[in-house]
Design an enzyme around this catalytic site. Structure first.
Site, short mmCIF file in Angstrom:
data_model
loop_
_atom_site.label_atom_id
_atom_site.label_comp_id
_atom_site.label_asym_id
_atom_site.label_seq_id
_atom_site.Cartn_x
_atom_site.Cartn_y
_atom_site.Cartn_z
N ASN A 1 0.85 -1.19 0.00
CA ASN A 1 0.00 0.00 0.00
C ASN A 1 0.89 1.24 0.00
OD1 ASN A 1 0.51 0.84 2.85
ND2 ASN A 1 -0.42 -1.16 3.25
N ASP B 1 -4.60 -5.99 4.90
CA ASP B 1 -5.70 -6.75 5.50
C ASP B 1 -5.72 -8.19 5.02
OD1 ASP B 1 -6.79 -4.73 7.11
OD2 ASP B 1 -7.71 -3.79 5.35
N1 CTP Z 1 -4.13 -2.90 12.04
C1 CTP Z 1 -3.41 -3.96 12.54
N2 CTP Z 1 -3.46 -5.17 11.92
C2 CTP Z 1 -4.18 -5.34 10.82
C3 CTP Z 1 -4.91 -4.25 10.27
C4 CTP Z 1 -4.86 -3.04 10.90
O1 CTP Z 1 -2.74 -3.79 13.56
N3 CTP Z 1 -4.19 -6.52 10.22
C5 CTP Z 1 -4.11 -1.65 12.78
C6 CTP Z 1 -3.43 -0.49 12.07
O2 CTP Z 1 -2.06 -0.41 12.43
C7 CTP Z 1 -4.22 0.69 12.61
C8 CTP Z 1 -5.59 0.13 12.85
O3 CTP Z 1 -5.44 -1.27 12.95
O4 CTP Z 1 -3.73 1.10 13.86
C9 CTP Z 1 -6.61 0.42 11.82
O5 CTP Z 1 -6.13 0.17 10.55
P1 CTP Z 1 -7.06 0.43 9.30
O6 CTP Z 1 -6.35 -0.01 8.07
O7 CTP Z 1 -7.61 1.82 9.35
O8 CTP Z 1 -8.29 -0.48 9.62
P2 CTP Z 1 -8.64 -1.94 9.24
O9 CTP Z 1 -8.39 -2.83 10.38
O10 CTP Z 1 -8.01 -2.29 7.96
O11 CTP Z 1 -10.22 -1.84 9.08
P3 CTP Z 1 -11.11 -1.49 7.80
O12 CTP Z 1 -10.77 -2.50 6.77
O13 CTP Z 1 -12.49 -1.59 8.31
O14 CTP Z 1 -10.78 -0.09 7.40
#
Ligand code: CTP
Length: 396
Positions: free
Chosen positions: A207, A275
């Site tokens: 990303n 993700d």
């Molecule tokens: N995060 C994490 N581990 C993951 C995904 C996210 O630790 N596998 C943490 C990121 O470091 C951040 C927070 O979760 O502090 C939110 O990340 P974000 O990308 O905004 O959210 P997502 O968990 O991906 O949720 P969504 O897909 O609903 O946006």
């Protein structure tokens, strides 16, 4: 170290030349150096070169009346944040151990109430002599920090312990000795950067995260005195100096690394963790085929590091997450905070038009149990400082 003041005592020894380089390096870090030379030191380095490098008056004589009128020796001994004796000769260590004050340098060390660090330098037989070893024990039990000496070839042709530590090692010891701030003694973990999820040995899913915000947060926490464990994916921005760097590639590696570092006092998850990962990433490079078949990738969900930390048994007292959103920022981020179980969420709008992801500035909203607080648009370094101050207030 910026803004700190060191009183640098140079005693007589061949390693005195390294003190010149040390002065230069210390000043590059924004530290003010006031040099003091013993009589013997002046045989090895000249007051003129020391003065030129330090951009300071060089103090040499206890009975210099002009100096007493300007600044008495007691005041001089207490004007710095740290007294560093580089090099510290066997003779000087003996004086320190016995409270002898027969020249300016030894008087300053006896009269001071500020911390003292010494970098011993002497012939191996002098270092090994029971008298020096007794003196070493005495100065250490008086609270003096001792850096080195190292083992190696000596100017006198002998080999063994007694050779003064190299300048970078002394610098690091000075940095540690000068460290203060509300987070001193606290261990804080920061995740940062993107993760790379392999498709095959040469391709991966990534990303646009540059790692700039995470690196800035780690630096700001370090500046408040914290011991920082910095777990970073492959970021564009280099990790800050003075933090322990743990490099990882994938989300799973990041989770494993994070778990091995727990417990910590606080965790800040600034990483843009992928993700999904590709299930069954290929061991060999995926090739085009003659029929033009397109590869089909299947995905599995990655572990959520923030949620795992927040809900695990080694939960830090404070867990801070980020929320990268492109719409309905506050609502999504508030829900994310509840879902993941962290204490605070730093929410930001990462829509391409904001330029935040990969950019130098950030506009965030801090969400905690009391609600949402919008911070003005500011450089990422400033967001980091403000967040680190908040963290210090919460856990110090
Ligand atoms: N995060 C994490 N581990 C993951 C995904 C996210 O630790 N596998 C943490 C990121 O470091 C951040 C927070 O979760 O502090 C939110 O990340 P974000 O990308 O905004 O959210 P997502 O968990 O991906 O949720 P969504 O897909 O609903 O946006």
């Amino acid at each position: 170290m910026t803004g700190k003041r060191i009183l640098l005592i140079i005693t007589g020894g061949i390693a005195a030349f390294k003190a010149l380089d040390l002065i230069r390096r210390v000043r590059e870090r924004g530290v003010d150096v006031t040099p003091v030379l013993t009589k013997a030191a002046q045989q090895f380095v000249t007051p003129l070169s020391v003065s030129a490098l330090s951009a300071s008056k060089v103090y040499t004589d206890l009975f210099d009346l002009t100096d007493e009128a300007e600044m008495g020796h007691i005041e001089l001994s207490r004007s710095a944040d740290l007294i560093a004796v580089v090099p510290a000769s066997a003779d000087f260590m003996a004086k320190m151990a016995h409270g002898v004050a027969d020249d300016l340098a030894s008087t300053l060390v006896l009269a001071t109430d500020t911390p003292v660090l010494i970098a011993p330098s002497m012939n191996v037989r002098m270092w090994d002599h029971p008298a020096t070893q007794r003196n070493l024990q005495t100065v250490m039990s008086d609270g003096v920090t001792v850096v080195g000496p190292e083992e190696g070839p000596m100017a006198c042709g002998e080999f063994g312990p007694g050779r003064m530590s190299e300048v970078p090692d002394i610098l690091m010891a000075l940095e540690t000795a000068l460290m203060d701030g509300p987070l001193l003694g606290k261990r804080v973990l920061v995740t940062s950067g993107p993760t790379h999820e392999p498709i095959d040995p040469v391709r991966y899913i990534a990303n646009r995260s540059s790692g700039a915000q995470g690196a800035a947060i780690a630096a700001a926490l370090r500046d408040l005195g914290a011991t920082v464990e910095f777990v970073t994916g492959p970021a564009d921005v280099p990790p800050p100096a003075g933090v322990t760097v743990h490099k990882v590639e994938t989300a799973q590696q990041m989770l494993d690394q994070v778990q091995s570092l727990l417990p910590v006092d606080a965790a800040v998850c600034a990483a843009a963790v992928a993700d999904w990962r590709v299930t069954d990433a290929a061991d060999q490079k995926i090739k085009k085929n003659a029929k033009g078949d397109l590869p089909v990738l299947s995905f599995a969900e990655n572990p959520d590091i923030l949620a795992t930390i927040s809900q695990g048994k080694n939960r830090p007292a404070l867990v801070v997450g980020f929320a990268a959103e492109t719409d309905d920022v506050i609502a999504h981020a508030t829900a994310k905070r509840a879902r993941k179980g962290c204490d605070w969420i730093v929410a930001n709008d990462v829509s391409p038009e904001t330029g935040i992801m990969g950019g130098a500035r950030n506009q965030v909203t801090l969400i905690d149990e009391d609600g949402a607080e919008a911070w003005p648009d500011m450089p990422k370094a400033q967001v980091a400082t403000r967040l680190a101050d908040r963290i210090a207030k919460a856990i110090a």
